[in-house]
Enzyme design. Sequence first.
Site, mmCIF file in Angstrom:
data_model
loop_
_atom_site.group_PDB
_atom_site.id
_atom_site.type_symbol
_atom_site.label_atom_id
_atom_site.label_comp_id
_atom_site.label_asym_id
_atom_site.label_seq_id
_atom_site.Cartn_x
_atom_site.Cartn_y
_atom_site.Cartn_z
ATOM 1 N N HIS A 198 -35.683 -57.697 0.224
ATOM 2 C CA HIS A 198 -36.165 -58.967 0.763
ATOM 3 C C HIS A 198 -37.533 -58.851 1.436
ATOM 4 O O HIS A 198 -38.282 -59.823 1.480
ATOM 5 C CB HIS A 198 -35.107 -59.614 1.659
ATOM 6 C CG HIS A 198 -34.025 -60.240 0.832
ATOM 7 N ND1 HIS A 198 -32.855 -59.599 0.543
ATOM 8 C CD2 HIS A 198 -33.990 -61.419 0.168
ATOM 9 C CE1 HIS A 198 -32.121 -60.367 -0.252
ATOM 10 N NE2 HIS A 198 -32.779 -61.481 -0.488
ATOM 11 N N ARG A 340 -30.959 -73.516 -0.492
ATOM 12 C CA ARG A 340 -29.746 -72.734 -0.708
ATOM 13 C C ARG A 340 -29.061 -72.600 0.636
ATOM 14 O O ARG A 340 -29.714 -72.245 1.627
ATOM 15 C CB ARG A 340 -30.130 -71.365 -1.263
ATOM 16 C CG ARG A 340 -28.922 -70.493 -1.500
ATOM 17 C CD ARG A 340 -29.307 -69.206 -2.143
ATOM 18 N NE ARG A 340 -29.953 -68.305 -1.212
ATOM 19 C CZ ARG A 340 -30.393 -67.103 -1.558
ATOM 20 N NH1 ARG A 340 -30.275 -66.692 -2.793
ATOM 21 N NH2 ARG A 340 -30.949 -66.307 -0.673
ATOM 22 N N GLU A 439 -25.028 -65.486 -9.839
ATOM 23 C CA GLU A 439 -25.573 -64.164 -9.486
ATOM 24 C C GLU A 439 -24.473 -63.108 -9.414
ATOM 25 O O GLU A 439 -24.709 -61.984 -8.995
ATOM 26 C CB GLU A 439 -26.382 -64.231 -8.181
ATOM 27 C CG GLU A 439 -25.715 -64.938 -7.049
ATOM 28 C CD GLU A 439 -26.631 -65.148 -5.844
ATOM 29 O OE1 GLU A 439 -27.675 -64.496 -5.725
ATOM 30 O OE2 GLU A 439 -26.253 -65.977 -4.997
ATOM 31 N N ASP A 463 -29.400 -60.308 -7.802
ATOM 32 C CA ASP A 463 -28.021 -59.863 -7.591
ATOM 33 C C ASP A 463 -27.259 -59.715 -8.899
ATOM 34 O O ASP A 463 -26.444 -58.806 -9.045
ATOM 35 C CB ASP A 463 -27.288 -60.847 -6.676
ATOM 36 C CG ASP A 463 -27.636 -60.595 -5.222
ATOM 37 O OD1 ASP A 463 -27.584 -59.431 -4.803
ATOM 38 O OD2 ASP A 463 -27.990 -61.548 -4.507
ATOM 39 N N CYS A 510 -34.139 -68.231 -10.550
ATOM 40 C CA CYS A 510 -34.938 -68.079 -9.333
ATOM 41 C C CYS A 510 -35.003 -66.625 -8.875
ATOM 42 O O CYS A 510 -35.621 -66.316 -7.865
ATOM 43 C CB CYS A 510 -34.406 -68.972 -8.210
ATOM 44 S SG CYS A 510 -32.728 -68.564 -7.713
HETATM 45 C C1 PEP Z 1 -31.074 -63.473 -6.470
HETATM 46 O O1 PEP Z 1 -30.092 -62.786 -6.205
HETATM 47 O O2 PEP Z 1 -31.692 -63.404 -7.544
HETATM 48 C C2 PEP Z 1 -31.598 -64.425 -5.491
HETATM 49 C C3 PEP Z 1 -32.536 -65.276 -5.791
HETATM 50 O O3 PEP Z 1 -31.094 -64.343 -4.227
HETATM 51 P P1 PEP Z 1 -31.531 -63.224 -3.137
HETATM 52 O O4 PEP Z 1 -32.671 -62.440 -3.717
HETATM 53 O O5 PEP Z 1 -31.912 -63.944 -1.913
HETATM 54 O O6 PEP Z 1 -30.295 -62.430 -2.996
HETATM 55 MG MG MG Z 2 -28.927 -63.293 -4.476
#
Ligand code: PEP
Ligand code: MG
Length: 586
Positions: A198, A340, A439, A463, A510
Amino acid sequence: MFKSSAPLEKIWTGAPVSNGVAHAVVHVLKDQFDEPDQDSIMPDMVAAEMARLHAALDVTRQEIEELQRVMGGESGSAESEIFETHLLILQDSTILKQTEKTVREQCVCVDWAYYKLMCKHMNALRGLDDAYLRERFLDVKDVTQRVMRHLRGELMQHPMFDEPVIVVAHDLTPSDTVQLDRSKVLGFAVETGSTVSHAAIIARSLAIPAVVKLHGICEELHSGDTVLLDGEGGLLILNPTAETLARYRSREEQAERREDVFQLERHAQAQTVCGRPICVGVNAEFVEEAEIVQDCGAEEVGLFRTEFLHMENPNATEDDLAESYSRVVRSLAPKRVVFRTLDLGGDKVDERLALEPEPNPFLGWRGIRLSLGLKPLFKRQLRALLRAGMHGSVGIMFPMVSGVQEVLEAKAILSECADELTAEGVDVPDEIEVGAMIEIPSAALSADLIAAEVDFLSLGTNDLIQYTIAVDRLNDRVAGLYQPTHPAVLRLIGMSVQAARSAGIRIGMCGEMASDLTLTPLMIGLGLNELSVASTQVARVKHAVRRLAVKECEELAALAAKQTSPTEILHLSRAVAERCYPELFE
Ligand code: PEP
Ligand code: MG
């Protein structure tokens, strides 16, 4: 001859995760729970030191009481008892007296005196045979960590930098990131991490350079050192020489000129050469990103990760949240914003919520599971989102859905919130779009069931890849196995697209895979018409789309479906990409 005293240049090579170059001093983030220094104090400072402790205890008490409210535990329930125990430890008068005695008699700071005393209690409990008492060790540890954090002022205010800095850390967690004064952060240099960590995602959203896997930098760098961070080449250069700086300046000028060309058409809609519109949206995390979103050319916010706002202010009321969300919606209208709901858990830990560390946090209480388990917290967010929906186009999306039952449960709570608000005389939109993230493999495999209950699906490939291949997205040791073009991942994407099509609903992507220009041909070939990407990639992805033909992309996807090797599939897609838009790979 005098010897030059100019400090020596030193270069570390890591993995580039967010483009750009920054030249500034560094701020090295320290580990949160190191033993505090045994600083001496003057005898007349005892009262002031104890006042600091009382202030920290007071904030911790408020924090635990707020948690108790949010968790909604019935009095007498196991959860409620844990908080009661924490409050008792916090208010224990013997601990206070002993701490004061140490501060007074040894003339030491209160941080050290309190920490040492609590460690003594923890060690005593840890060695006991009685399982119940051994469990109390975790309670004392939890309370100590909270108090120590407040004593150091770490959660009371953001670590402040007087000047713009490059942040250097061993491991930059999402909660570290939200506590930074981001207006002064010029880049991230991290010892661990990955492209889909992240910290990397946030760097790309904020359009600042970031490099991960820079082993050993925390040992050698000190706050105040001057460095150059090269987010494209993956380099960190300590004490860059005049020649190095000049080289980077000329390289940057060239890159800017090239970038200007891609940026020219960024606000126009992107269509393939054969006329299929592809909606290119952007991912965002913070309210202050509204300006970047407006400027980058995105048609919508395809993913607003709300957990970052939550971690920034976990005690935000429904009114506070409604105000923050409405600000985003108002400033971007008429663009759609897909919020989200909280995806806490995994690496996005709200230390105030986690009762006990989980053995496998990524397989644990995360995303929609946590929201469904903490109904007061979930309702607070849903009510705020419904209120924000009055100011523009809003979508609500549920994260980490493993099956349709969770979607039904979440939708029922959303309806309950809408009914309650209406009964209270608060306006809510007549209709609000509801979506689910795909995901988890079980969600992709039952995408038809989920699609029947929602207005849209969004593929969270960050994910989806880790759960499909069983490869931790943050673990360096298995990073080579984290392959977006693994046939199993592509099959799950294909299945989800088909399920959405059959149900007549929209589907987008996404995850970071949508930002990868080498994969744009394959994604279009798999039938995706909506890509939500990092702000820095919007203009580039649009540029790529305008140079692709759907037929060729579909042929590529058909050919890819016959391959066994992820690398071979990657090469096939890259070949199309490099032929159609070579300028993006210069
Ligand atoms: C993902 O898992 O692709 C996603 C967009 O969520 P995050 O990266 O916040 O887990
Ligand atoms: Mg995710």
